[in-house]
Design a protein around this motif. Structure first.
Motif, short mmCIF file in Angstrom:
data_model
loop_
_atom_site.label_atom_id
_atom_site.label_comp_id
_atom_site.label_asym_id
_atom_site.label_seq_id
_atom_site.Cartn_x
_atom_site.Cartn_y
_atom_site.Cartn_z
N UNK A 7 45.49 46.84 8.93
CA UNK A 7 44.53 47.66 8.21
C UNK A 7 43.15 47.66 8.85
N UNK A 8 42.18 48.16 8.09
CA UNK A 8 40.82 48.35 8.60
C UNK A 8 40.16 47.01 8.95
N UNK A 9 39.51 47.00 10.11
CA UNK A 9 38.73 45.83 10.54
C UNK A 9 37.39 46.33 11.07
N UNK A 10 36.35 45.59 10.81
CA UNK A 10 35.03 45.95 11.32
C UNK A 10 34.88 45.44 12.75
N UNK A 36 35.95 56.49 4.83
CA UNK A 36 36.54 55.35 5.52
C UNK A 36 35.59 54.16 5.50
N UNK A 37 34.29 54.42 5.63
CA UNK A 37 33.31 53.34 5.65
C UNK A 37 33.32 52.56 4.34
N UNK A 43 42.28 47.76 4.35
CA UNK A 43 42.83 49.01 3.81
C UNK A 43 43.67 49.70 4.87
N UNK A 44 44.75 50.37 4.42
CA UNK A 44 45.60 51.12 5.34
C UNK A 44 44.81 52.25 5.97
N UNK A 45 45.02 52.47 7.28
CA UNK A 45 44.23 53.44 8.02
C UNK A 45 45.05 54.58 8.60
#
Length: 326
Positions: A7-10, A36-37, A43-45
């Motif tokens: 999922x989402x990674x910064x 998205x931000x 979270x699934x992307x």
């Protein structure tokens, strides 16, 4: 949310969100970037998942916009090769998001810095090959008893002895050999869940009625209704895992950069699908057909009789002329 570890990674530390962060993007891409931000880490992307959650755009629109966000430097997909301390290994694809617009050089340095990173807490248990057995969750399994010599009489279990000794605790609960054998699995489960023989005996004999006509039935009822809860599982500490290799993959088709050339995170085919390499006016340019005619052009054509022009259009459309018209 995606599976654990995906999922989402910064991509890095960033200042708080500001309205100008996505001002360089077209309206649809800016809206999806803000969406998205706001998604939480993990979270699934995938474009299908985002389209299912977004109220305005479908799958194709989201897919195209995510390609353009990748082109703009906000998104990258990176495939990482993980090696665990038990010598198992696996490839995983990570999705990295940056609120700030990053250059190709910045992303290249980001990938280089992934090599050797400790990602022990970023992957699921059972990271090794799929054909391996599930790991044992009990760190201190009971050793198997040594085999008994042939011909030796089998000793009754602790659970069986506890049931047989109930008659000594209270004559009203004197169980037969058949009752003890039938109830032994329940008593074994009590002991496996942490109860002691004394606690088991107390639970079965406390508060008995003056007369017990069916000791076996009463003991079964109490064993089932008063069964203690299962103890929490004991987990092994996570095996240490490190990134031993990292490569970019296309953000839309996941082809690695070792197989196809990537430009700003996308392969040529996906770039074409997003219309990124098509010639056209620069962003913010208004086509000439939408611009008002110049004063010189209007003067060259002369003044226009608006009423006559309207009647010409009505006649061309097969409409009757207005009253008083030509």
């Amino acid at each position: 949310m995606a599976k654990t570890g995906y999922g989402k990674r910064h991509a890095g530390d960033e200042p708080p969100y500001a309205e100008a962060d996505f001002a360089h993007l077209a309206p649809r891409e800016a809206e999806l970037a803000a969406f998205i931000d706001e998604l939480p880490t993990g979270a699934a992307m995938g474009h299908k998942v985002i389209a299912a959650e977004h109220p305005r755009y479908g799958q194709q629109a989201v897919r195209t916009s995510m390609g353009r966000l990748t082109e703009a430097g906000h998104l990258r997909w990176i495939k990482e090769h993980l090696t665990v301390e038990d010598n198992s290994m696996r490839w995983v694809t990570r999705t990295y998001w940056s609120r700030l617009r990053r250059s190709e050089e910045w992303w290249a340095e980001f990938v280089r810095a992934r090599h050797g990173r400790d990602v022990t807490h970023d992957h699921q248990p059972g990271l090794a090959r799929a054909d391996e057995a599930e790991p044992d969750l009990d760190p201190d399994p009971d050793p198997e008893p040594p085999p008994e010599p042939e011909g030796a009489a089998e000793e009754p279990s602790v659970a069986h002895r506890t049931l047989a000794q109930l008659r000594a605790a209270d004559r009203r609960l004197a169980l037969s050999e058949g009752d003890c054998a039938a109830l032994e699995p329940l008593a074994v489960e009590w002991l496996a869940r942490g109860a002691t023989p004394a606690e088991l005996t107390h639970a079965l004999t406390a508060g008995l009625p003056p007369t017990v006509t069916n000791p076996g039935g009463l003991a079964r009822s109490r064993l089932e209704s008063k069964m203690p809860p299962k103890p929490p599982a004991k987990h092994r500490p996570a095996a240490r895992a490190r990134v031993t290799r990292a490569v970019f993959v296309c953000g839309l088709c996941e082809e690695p950069e070792t197989a196809v050339p990537l430009v700003n995170g996308l392969c040529a085919e996906c770039r074409a699908g997003c219309g990124l390499d098509e010639p056209g006016p620069p962003p913010g340019c208004v086509p000439a057909t939408f611009l008002p005619a110049s004063r010189q052009t209007l003067q060259a054509e002369g003044p226009v009789d608006v009423t006559e022009r309207v009647e010409e259009l009505r006649r061309a459309a097969g409409l009757r002329p207005r009253r008083g018209g030509a």
